[in-house]
Design a protein around this motif. Structure first.
Motif, mmCIF file in Angstrom:
data_model
loop_
_atom_site.group_PDB
_atom_site.id
_atom_site.type_symbol
_atom_site.label_atom_id
_atom_site.label_comp_id
_atom_site.label_asym_id
_atom_site.label_seq_id
_atom_site.Cartn_x
_atom_site.Cartn_y
_atom_site.Cartn_z
ATOM 1 N N SER A 60 0.836 -1.187 0.000
ATOM 2 C CA SER A 60 0.000 0.000 0.000
ATOM 3 C C SER A 60 0.878 1.247 0.000
ATOM 4 N N THR A 61 0.239 2.381 -0.250
ATOM 5 C CA THR A 61 0.989 3.637 -0.277
ATOM 6 C C THR A 61 1.664 3.897 1.061
ATOM 7 N N PHE A 62 0.925 3.688 2.154
ATOM 8 C CA PHE A 62 1.493 3.926 3.477
ATOM 9 C C PHE A 62 2.646 2.969 3.760
ATOM 10 N N ALA A 63 2.462 1.679 3.433
ATOM 11 C CA ALA A 63 3.513 0.691 3.681
ATOM 12 C C ALA A 63 4.769 1.022 2.886
ATOM 13 N N ALA A 64 4.594 1.479 1.647
ATOM 14 C CA ALA A 64 5.748 1.821 0.816
ATOM 15 C C ALA A 64 6.505 3.014 1.389
ATOM 16 N N ILE A 65 5.764 4.023 1.834
ATOM 17 C CA ILE A 65 6.405 5.205 2.422
ATOM 18 C C ILE A 65 7.114 4.838 3.718
ATOM 19 N N TYR A 66 6.489 3.989 4.522
ATOM 20 C CA TYR A 66 7.087 3.566 5.789
ATOM 21 C C TYR A 66 8.377 2.793 5.541
ATOM 22 N N ALA A 67 8.359 1.919 4.550
ATOM 23 C CA ALA A 67 9.537 1.109 4.248
ATOM 24 C C ALA A 67 10.709 1.966 3.775
ATOM 25 N N LYS A 68 10.404 3.073 3.112
ATOM 26 C CA LYS A 68 11.459 3.943 2.608
ATOM 27 C C LYS A 68 11.930 4.975 3.637
ATOM 28 N N GLY A 69 11.368 4.909 4.844
ATOM 29 C CA GLY A 69 11.765 5.858 5.877
ATOM 30 C C GLY A 69 11.060 7.183 5.789
ATOM 31 N N GLY A 70 9.936 7.228 5.082
ATOM 32 C CA GLY A 70 9.211 8.484 4.928
ATOM 33 C C GLY A 70 8.360 8.861 6.121
ATOM 34 N N ILE A 71 8.196 7.945 7.092
ATOM 35 C CA ILE A 71 7.468 8.245 8.321
ATOM 36 C C ILE A 71 8.509 8.433 9.427
ATOM 37 N N PRO A 72 8.650 9.643 9.969
ATOM 38 C CA PRO A 72 9.748 9.922 10.902
ATOM 39 C C PRO A 72 9.513 9.403 12.317
ATOM 40 N N CYS A 73 8.930 8.238 12.439
ATOM 41 C CA CYS A 73 8.752 7.616 13.752
ATOM 42 C C CYS A 73 8.716 6.104 13.556
ATOM 43 N N ARG A 74 9.056 5.393 14.620
ATOM 44 C CA ARG A 74 9.116 3.938 14.573
ATOM 45 C C ARG A 74 8.484 3.350 15.821
ATOM 46 N N LEU A 75 8.004 2.139 15.665
ATOM 47 C CA LEU A 75 7.392 1.429 16.782
ATOM 48 C C LEU A 75 8.470 0.902 17.723
ATOM 49 N N VAL A 76 8.293 1.139 19.007
ATOM 50 C CA VAL A 76 9.182 0.606 20.033
ATOM 51 C C VAL A 76 8.370 -0.358 20.885
ATOM 52 N N HIS A 77 8.784 -1.628 20.904
ATOM 53 C CA HIS A 77 8.066 -2.637 21.676
ATOM 54 C C HIS A 77 8.424 -2.520 23.151
ATOM 55 N N LEU A 99 0.595 14.352 8.090
ATOM 56 C CA LEU A 99 -0.681 14.089 8.761
ATOM 57 C C LEU A 99 -1.647 13.370 7.817
ATOM 58 N N VAL A 100 -1.656 13.772 6.560
ATOM 59 C CA VAL A 100 -2.526 13.115 5.574
ATOM 60 C C VAL A 100 -2.070 11.677 5.338
ATOM 61 N N THR A 101 -0.765 11.463 5.277
ATOM 62 C CA THR A 101 -0.228 10.111 5.083
ATOM 63 C C THR A 101 -0.599 9.201 6.249
ATOM 64 N N LEU A 102 -0.502 9.720 7.474
ATOM 65 C CA LEU A 102 -0.877 8.935 8.648
ATOM 66 C C LEU A 102 -2.371 8.630 8.634
ATOM 67 N N ALA A 103 -3.173 9.579 8.176
ATOM 68 C CA ALA A 103 -4.616 9.335 8.069
ATOM 69 C C ALA A 103 -4.905 8.230 7.057
ATOM 70 N N GLU A 104 -4.152 8.208 5.971
ATOM 71 C CA GLU A 104 -4.315 7.135 4.990
ATOM 72 C C GLU A 104 -3.935 5.778 5.588
ATOM 73 N N GLY A 105 -2.964 5.787 6.489
ATOM 74 C CA GLY A 105 -2.533 4.555 7.133
ATOM 75 C C GLY A 105 -3.562 3.965 8.077
ATOM 76 N N LEU A 106 -4.590 4.731 8.429
ATOM 77 C CA LEU A 106 -5.639 4.206 9.303
ATOM 78 C C LEU A 106 -6.386 3.046 8.656
ATOM 79 N N ARG A 107 -6.302 2.941 7.344
ATOM 80 C CA ARG A 107 -6.985 1.844 6.641
ATOM 81 C C ARG A 107 -6.144 0.573 6.582
ATOM 82 N N GLU A 108 -4.930 0.626 7.101
ATOM 83 C CA GLU A 108 -4.094 -0.567 7.130
ATOM 84 C C GLU A 108 -4.692 -1.610 8.078
ATOM 85 N N THR A 109 -4.378 -2.876 7.809
ATOM 86 C CA THR A 109 -4.909 -3.957 8.644
ATOM 87 C C THR A 109 -3.795 -4.834 9.218
ATOM 88 N N LYS A 110 -2.538 -4.463 8.975
ATOM 89 C CA LYS A 110 -1.419 -5.292 9.437
ATOM 90 C C LYS A 110 -0.481 -4.488 10.327
#
Length: 228
Positions: A60-77, A99-110
């Motif tokens: 998805s668009t969000f997953a692709a941006i996340y994989a390329k480092g386009g989201i300046p935050c990461r999950l910490v377990h 903010l728009v990209t994060l809103a698009e990511g709300l439709r992710e299921t994984k």
């Protein structure tokens, strides 16, 4: 007669042919076919999503941006709960287009996309001075939130509803001009018993943040709504 005589006098016997049954089983063999059994680790270690892995499906668009480092935050377990770690303070991050990209990511299921998009959207809205940064983005945010509210997955709908309330808390009456677009899907979901209470609470919060004008807008789409 089966012995070959060489000129040197040595005698060589031909090799005995290997039985076919050792290399190719008989078609009518009664031996049961043994299928590989699942390993216990398959249950203990379910398949997870590797954002940097190669998938047969187009990400998805969000997953692709996340994989390329386009989201300046990461999950910490964490041992109790997860959290986000920002590469820089959220108040210094440009809201457009994050903010728009994060809103698009709300439709992710994984995972981890579901957590990153939900928490990232909420934390950006909490920074000081967010209202001035968010209001210009409303024309682009509303269609994205509308898509999340129209999603068939209950968890996606829930994240979209939470995001709508969070957005309303920041921009207040500024959301009223676009509110009708978002109420259509809420009206449909009100027919479902499992969603009724959560939607009613969300509508009450929209009224609280939007003011008296919001009540008339809600009633135009949901006539049964009772003002608080």
């Amino acid at each position: 007669s089966n012995v070959l005589r060489m000129s040197s006098g040595f005698q060589i016997k031909p090799k005995v042919a290997v039985q076919k049954s050792k290399t190719s089983p008989l078609p009518c063999s009664s031996e049961p076919v043994i299928k590989p059994q699942p390993r216990p680790s398959d249950k203990l270690n379910p398949e997870t999503i590797d954002p940097f892995g190669v998938h047969s499906r187009q990400p998805s668009t969000f997953a692709a941006i996340y994989a390329k480092g386009g989201i300046p935050c990461r999950l910490v377990h964490g041992s109790v709960k997860h959290r986000l770690q920002w590469e820089c303070p959220p108040e210094t991050v440009p809201f457009d287009p994050l903010l728009v990209t994060l809103a698009e990511g709300l439709r992710e299921t994984k995972h981890p996309y579901t957590f990153v998009s939900k928490e990232g959207f909420k934390e950006l809205l909490m920074v000081e001075g967010a209202i001035e940064k968010v209001i210009p983005l409303l024309p682009r945010l509303v269609p994205v939130l509308k898509a999340a509210l129209a999603h068939s997955d209950d968890e996606v709908f829930g994240r979209g509803l939470d995001a709508l309330v969070q957005l309303s808390a920041v921009v207040g009456p500024s959301l009223n001009d676009n509110l009708k677009q978002l109420l259509t899907n809420l009206s449909k979901r009100l027919m479902e018993k499992k969603s009724r209470e959560k939607i009613t609470i969300a509508l009450q919060k929209l009224e609280q943040y939007g003011g008296k004008a919001t009540v008339a807008i809600i009633k135009s789409k949901i006539p049964t709504y009772c003002s608080i």
